[in-house]
Design an enzyme around this catalytic site. Sequence first.
Site, PDB file in Angstrom:
ATOM      1  N   SER A   1      29.090  98.594 -42.268  1.00 58.06           N
ATOM      2  CA  SER A   1      28.978  99.403 -43.669  1.00 58.06           C
ATOM      3  C   SER A   1      29.641  98.599 -44.614  1.00 58.06           C
ATOM      4  O   SER A   1      29.298  97.425 -44.987  1.00 58.06           O
ATOM      5  CB  SER A   1      29.624 100.794 -43.529  1.00 58.06           C
ATOM      6  OG  SER A   1      29.094 101.729 -44.563  1.00 58.06           O
TER       7      SER A   1
ATOM      8  N   GLU B   1      20.780  96.749 -42.192  1.00 56.14           N
ATOM      9  CA  GLU B   1      20.815  98.345 -42.075  1.00 56.14           C
ATOM     10  C   GLU B   1      20.968  98.717 -43.398  1.00 56.14           C
ATOM     11  O   GLU B   1      21.343  98.325 -44.264  1.00 56.14           O
ATOM     12  CB  GLU B   1      21.529  98.714 -41.130  1.00 56.14           C
ATOM     13  CG  GLU B   1      23.063  98.292 -41.181  1.00 56.14           C
ATOM     14  CD  GLU B   1      23.760  99.520 -42.112  1.00 56.14           C
ATOM     15  OE1 GLU B   1      23.114 100.480 -41.920  1.00 56.14           O
ATOM     16  OE2 GLU B   1      24.948  99.443 -42.544  1.00 56.14           O
TER      17      GLU B   1
ATOM     18  N   HIS C   1      24.205 102.936 -39.534  1.00 58.06           N
ATOM     19  CA  HIS C   1      24.910 104.184 -39.630  1.00 58.06           C
ATOM     20  C   HIS C   1      24.360 105.384 -38.765  1.00 58.06           C
ATOM     21  O   HIS C   1      23.448 106.127 -38.997  1.00 58.06           O
ATOM     22  CB  HIS C   1      24.552 104.633 -41.198  1.00 58.06           C
ATOM     23  CG  HIS C   1      25.189 103.761 -42.414  1.00 58.06           C
ATOM     24  ND1 HIS C   1      25.304 102.547 -42.584  1.00 58.06           N
ATOM     25  CD2 HIS C   1      26.416 104.166 -42.998  1.00 58.06           C
ATOM     26  CE1 HIS C   1      25.923 102.167 -43.457  1.00 58.06           C
ATOM     27  NE2 HIS C   1      26.974 103.196 -43.545  1.00 58.06           N
TER      28      HIS C   1
END
Length: 296
Positions: free
Chosen positions: A106, A195, A265
């Site tokens: 992230s 992502e 995630h």
Amino acid sequence: MTIVQPGDTVALVAPASWAEPPAIDETVATLETWGLRVRVCGHVDDRHGFMAGTDADRLADLNAAIRDRDVRAIVALRGGCGSLRLVRELDVAALRADPKPLVGFSDITALHQVWTGVGVPSVHGAPVGDRADDVRKLLMGEPTAAVRSEPKRYGAALTTTGRASGPLSGGNLEMLARSVGVAGPNLAGHVLLVEINRAAGLGMVDRALTQLLLSGTLDDVVGVTVGELLGFDGYVDRDWTVLDVLRDRLGVLGVPILAGLPIGHLDDPVPVPLGVRCELDADAGTLTCSGLQRSQ
């Protein structure tokens, strides 16, 4: 770079947002079950707005871990926001002199860009949850299975055909775009990993991909892997979905695309090593990565 072994020391840092005490305790306990000594850095439970302490304190913890030759790996507690603030003052000379992997994902993508730029492998993943043992295997040099595309996962339809090989690099799309001009490494010959988690509409995705394209960051990538597209399943904006945006922007690269990967995630994302050679096989639906080693 040496592989992490039982008895080694790992540093637990919070370079972005803060984690709740139970999450800190769970991470420490997991790492200790691997036979590792855990050094919890001094500011992991600080709070400064949405971040785990001031920039100076978070940077001090991270640089101390990089410089300490007893520390053999660095584990980020969580993402959130704040990592990008630190990249310009990281001690990259110390990281080159004593390479050690970083674990996180992230917001930690900003730091992964620094590690990739220096030529030091890192791990995109989290050392907790059902996939924690895969992180252990990566750090300790044990074989891990190929990551397989899941045909029913939203986004899998983006998969094309063909094969590509090269170091795997990337992470969260938003952070990749934000890193351009700040910490972005040369991705020539690399396989790109993206992502995405939806914080806004499709324009956010379009702007991020366009920035990467116009900056030349993606000029010479040899393949693209696409992980979780969190929050976009069922989301439509003026007849387009995120798949339309990705096809439109990534299609200009003319390289194989492998999508539908359980990376990103998720409650239990599959961890993958960054900065090491991987084989993308869109026809077989697999991403196979070699173990942690210093990239050339």
